[in-house]
Every structure is written in structure tokens, then in C-alpha cells.
Design an enzyme around this catalytic site. Sequence first.
Site, short mmCIF file in Angstrom:
data_model
loop_
_atom_site.label_atom_id
_atom_site.label_comp_id
_atom_site.label_asym_id
_atom_site.label_seq_id
_atom_site.Cartn_x
_atom_site.Cartn_y
_atom_site.Cartn_z
N ASP A 299 0.38 5.33 -10.86
CA ASP A 299 0.97 6.28 -9.92
C ASP A 299 1.73 7.32 -10.72
O ASP A 299 1.60 7.37 -11.94
CB ASP A 299 1.90 5.52 -8.94
CG ASP A 299 1.99 6.21 -7.60
OD1 ASP A 299 2.52 7.34 -7.54
OD2 ASP A 299 1.53 5.64 -6.60
N ILE B 58 -0.48 2.85 -1.36
CA ILE B 58 -0.78 1.70 -2.20
C ILE B 58 -1.67 2.07 -3.39
O ILE B 58 -1.77 1.33 -4.34
CB ILE B 58 -1.44 0.57 -1.37
CG1 ILE B 58 -2.75 1.03 -0.74
CG2 ILE B 58 -0.49 0.10 -0.26
CD1 ILE B 58 -3.54 -0.10 -0.05
N LYS B 59 -2.32 3.22 -3.31
CA LYS B 59 -3.19 3.72 -4.41
C LYS B 59 -4.03 2.60 -5.02
O LYS B 59 -4.13 2.49 -6.24
CB LYS B 59 -2.36 4.44 -5.47
CG LYS B 59 -1.69 5.72 -4.95
CD LYS B 59 -1.09 6.56 -6.05
CE LYS B 59 -0.45 7.84 -5.53
NZ LYS B 59 0.75 7.63 -4.72
N ARG B 60 -4.64 1.77 -4.20
CA ARG B 60 -5.51 0.73 -4.69
C ARG B 60 -6.91 1.29 -4.95
O ARG B 60 -7.25 2.39 -4.48
CB ARG B 60 -5.59 -0.43 -3.68
CG ARG B 60 -4.26 -1.09 -3.30
CD ARG B 60 -3.53 -1.70 -4.48
NE ARG B 60 -2.45 -2.59 -4.09
CZ ARG B 60 -1.15 -2.36 -4.27
NH1 ARG B 60 -0.74 -1.24 -4.84
NH2 ARG B 60 -0.25 -3.26 -3.92
#
Lengths: 322, 322
Positions: free
Chosen positions: A108, B104-106
Amino acid sequence: MINQLITKIKETGAPIVVGLDPMLKFVPEHLKKKAYAEFGETLEGAGEAIWQYNKEIVDNIYDVVPAVKPQIAMYEQFGIPGLVVFKKTVDYCKQKGLVVIGDIKRGDIGSTSEAYAVGHLGKVTVGSKSCYGFDEDFATVNPYLGSDGVKPFIKICKEEKKGLFILVKTSNPSSGEFQDRLVKAQAAEEQSVGQGSLPDRPLYEIVGEQVAKWGEEHMGDSYSYIGAVVGATYPEMGKILRKIMPKSYILVPGYGAQGGKGKDLVHFFNKDGLGAIVNSSRGIIAAYQQEKYASFGPEHFGEASRAAVLDMKKDIGEALDS
Amino acid sequence: MINQLITKIKETGAPIVVGLDPMLKFVPEHLKKKAYAEFGETLEGAGEAIWQYNKEIVDNIYDVVPAVKPQIAMYEQFGIPGLVVFKKTVDYCKQKGLVVIGDIKRGDIGSTSEAYAVGHLGKVTVGSKSCYGFDEDFATVNPYLGSDGVKPFIKICKEEKKGLFILVKTSNPSSGEFQDRLVKAQAAEEQSVGQGSLPDRPLYEIVGEQVAKWGEEHMGDSYSYIGAVVGATYPEMGKILRKIMPKSYILVPGYGAQGGKGKDLVHFFNKDGLGAIVNSSRGIIAAYQQEKYASFGPEHFGEASRAAVLDMKKDIGEALDS
């Protein structure tokens, strides 16, 4: 931690990491029945089933492999009760002397990456105390956001003597969609090598070069704490990336179920016989469901996993010897 | 869910999402003191402090914004107790009628991405039951692994009528390191437009085109369920990406603390005044720590957050009107 990983690889003679990626379809019926009887068909019931499953596998393999790699998604799908089992699994594997690679693929912007790093590899400050969240030994990281998404992880790794494996070329069929795109050299790159016009190169090579640079910031005795993920399914690219990142350990997924074979793996290793650690997940943890290991039966699934690890060790050993 | 988000944006007149990204340094002393007195300086104590903090902010803003975006890293840093608060926050915001975007940037390979999608947007099967893990309305996704890392999310979104925001051009300073690299056109692309030689383009445009394609697979009434993340800090790139993805909602981080201003935002919107939702995190949730809102005092931090939201709404409204 990279030194410790290498020592354990030498001790076991197995450059192997077992992916603890439990799906309920892998868990033998007798474990599910017992867990559901106690906790119901709930997230807690699923958590208990995968915890008992993991524990028995770990008990059967901890002395023959150096490391495990729990894939957090397989726990996160069960919400909080699943993540409780992720944490229990990390702790249990560490107690058993295994190196734990948290396959979390986080990444991130700066302060947010730092929060992930703190939660998975470091400690968080609460008032006057320091508390550990998940406390794995290594974590996988997604590099799409660039240096300021990765450096906070490296900072915490330095403090804690822990390490990373950064995604460079992933094992999945569509990994080429963005990772293989041919990229133009930048002026600064051309100046740095004193050439007027460098050829176009795939993005994964650019990322690999960056991993090598990041790796210089946090070196162990012979290899860097900052490694890379390169899929076994792309052996030719592995050969090139091995040269681009000579000091980076390569975590190699894609062996077994995804199609990678022992002979594909040789290019990922250096001449010292080190430099790579090969992951197998369902090929090991669900071995008892394969015809080859079916004779163990579901009651002895842990022993089937041990047999599959030993076969994998042999396959890789033979490929490296030849 | 994209239709519901648009309806709520129209109702509130605020294309704004509040980033619920609690760091302990933002939480007023009186809340921390109370939480630590009850639970000690522990992960549980930290969890209680951020829960009370979140709750008061949500109580003060839920009627003036359409959506919130909890950044899971800020919870994950506190291990399991932090994630328990993430889940409580998601549930509480939904009860209050807010749309919840799980930041969540999964992103992973196929079956693993499906596990993330199931855990955050769908339901997991346990025996004969279906259970919800975290159950957000939208999730952010990292595209580095390509289509087979993204499509499992889209599949679950279709089943649940939920949506995604896929990282295209992130707001951080080093986002250009890989995202801006100039990429050669592929033969298939040149054939599809009937041109012999297409110009090199930055990677984020290629990713943006792919988002537009993925978006066609899951359309709402006027916009797709599949949106994009493009940082407010790169308005010129926003302008181009707006055209490349006309039907994708753009989630715009980077306003406020990261340097993005109201006038930078206009290019992210379509002519219908829709198409973008702007995030502000610390600018809202830690407003009471800014000189401008200091008169509220730490005891009234929630009211300071409300005032900051209303000022942001005015700033964006004026920029869009002019």
C-alpha cells in the site's frame, strides 16, 4: 532470518516450503465431523477443522522441511475465526522450529504499508508497551505501488531481522498481462550504463532489478533478507531473473499442482545449490487425495503429506544433481 | 451496490468517502485512557480505543456522506483484536446506512483471490451452511497478477451485487516507478485498431483499459460495479483515465493531507457530475488536531470531523460548479 532459513535448508537438505493453504475440501471428513459437532457448521467450526488439519500436517513434516507458508486468504475467507487459526498456525509452526513465511501479498502507500509491516513482522506501540500482532518471519509483498510501498516493510525487517519475498513474476497463467509488457528504458537508465538506446524489456525484469537494489539495503551473510517470488511455471524467465537478482532468495510457487516440475526448477538456483526455495501447497497438504498416496487413507493424511514431501525432496535433489 | 452508492451520493450531494484509518496518534487521550484502564496497554486496549473513536466519528457523519472506507491495514496492525474492530466497524457503518468500501488491496492467483473475495464480499460454505466473513460492500483490488487474479472477485461481485475499485494509478509519490513505465503496444492491440504502429503508453493506461473491459462484465444502471483507484495527486492522468474508463466509478484518494485540492478533482468527474468519489482520511477523522478545527477540542473530535466533511463538500461543490 535469511541466515536461519539457509541453515535450515542445509540441515534438512530440502529447499522446500510447504504451503499451508487449507481449503475445506482438503480436510478429511472425520475432522470436519468432529469440529462441526462441537462448534456447528459455523466459521468457528470451519476454523477448528482447519486448525486440527494443519496441526496434524505440521506434526508430520516439521523435521523434514525448513519452512511453511500459510496463505492468509485461506484463513481470511472464514473471517475472524479463520484469522485466529492463521495466528495459531504461525505460533505453532514457530514453536516447532519452522521458519514461517506469511503469504499475505500486502502492499500500500507509505504509512499504510508500515501498518501492515508492523502487524505481520514487527510490533505495534500501545501506550508504553510493544505488542506483536501476527509475527511471521517473512512476508510476501506486492510491488505495484513502488518504493514507498515497499520501503516501510524493509525498515521493519531491519529492526526485526526479518525478510520479504516481493512479487516479480507470478506463477498464474495471466501473470503476463501486465508483468510481461515490454517497457522502454528510461533516460536515467541509459545514462547509467552509458548507452544511447537500451532495448525494451519486460516489466518483471524492471521489478527484479528494483528488488536487487532493495535487497542491498538489508543483506544477510550470503543472501539478502529481501527475496523475490518467481513462478516455477516460467523457468526461462526464472533463468534471467536469477542473474538479475544474484543475492535474492527466490520463492518459487507453482510446483506440482500448478504444473511446474523438478527439472524446471534448476534455473532458479545458484551454483552454490542455494538461492531458491520451492513451494508446494495442495500437492503436500492434500496428498492423501491423490491416487499415488491414496493407500494412506484419510485417517493417515498427515503421513501421506510426509511421504509427498520426501518424494518432492527427491525430485528436486535429482534435478539439481543432474 | 453501485446503484445504491450513486443514489446516496445524489441524496447527500457529497461525492465523498471518509477513510476510517485510525492510528493511535489520532485517538484523543481521554478515549485511550479509558480503554487502557479497562483492557490494559494491550492489543485489546488499542482495539477498544479505536472502536470508540470510530463509533463517535461515524455517529457524527453518517447522515452527510454516502460511504466510508476503512483501511484494513490500520486494524491488522493490532492483530486479531484489531481485525475484530474492523469487522465491528463494517457492521456498524452498514447499520447506519453507509456504503462500506473495504480498502484491502488484495490480489492473488485464481483460487486464492476467490478466497479473499469470499471472505470480504461473499459467503463461504461450511457444511450445509453459508457464512459471511467480513461482508463489505466494495473492496479495493491490486491488479498486478492480471485477469485471473481479478476475475474471481468479479464472479463473487456478480453473485452478491457488490463492487470493486481496482488500483490503476495510486496517489503516492513513487507510484510512477512501475505504473508510469512506457509500454509497447502488442501486435493484437495494433491489429484491433487497424494501425501498424501504436505509440508507447504508460502502464496505468493499459491497466485502465483492462478495468474498462472487466467493467463491461458487471454493469449497473449507468455505471459499472467495477471501478478504479486513481490518485487526486495526479489530475492530468485522471483526465486521461476518465476517458479510458467512461463507465467506471473512480475512487480518488490523496485529497487533503496528501496534497490533492478541490480544483484537481474536476477531471475525475464525468459531465453528469458523477463518476468519482473522493476519499479523505486523516483530514476528516483527525480534523480536531488541525488548527482550523482546534476550537472543538479533543472532547468534541466527532463534531470537528463533521465540520471538516461539510467544508470538503463545499470545496468540491465549488470546484465542480466553476
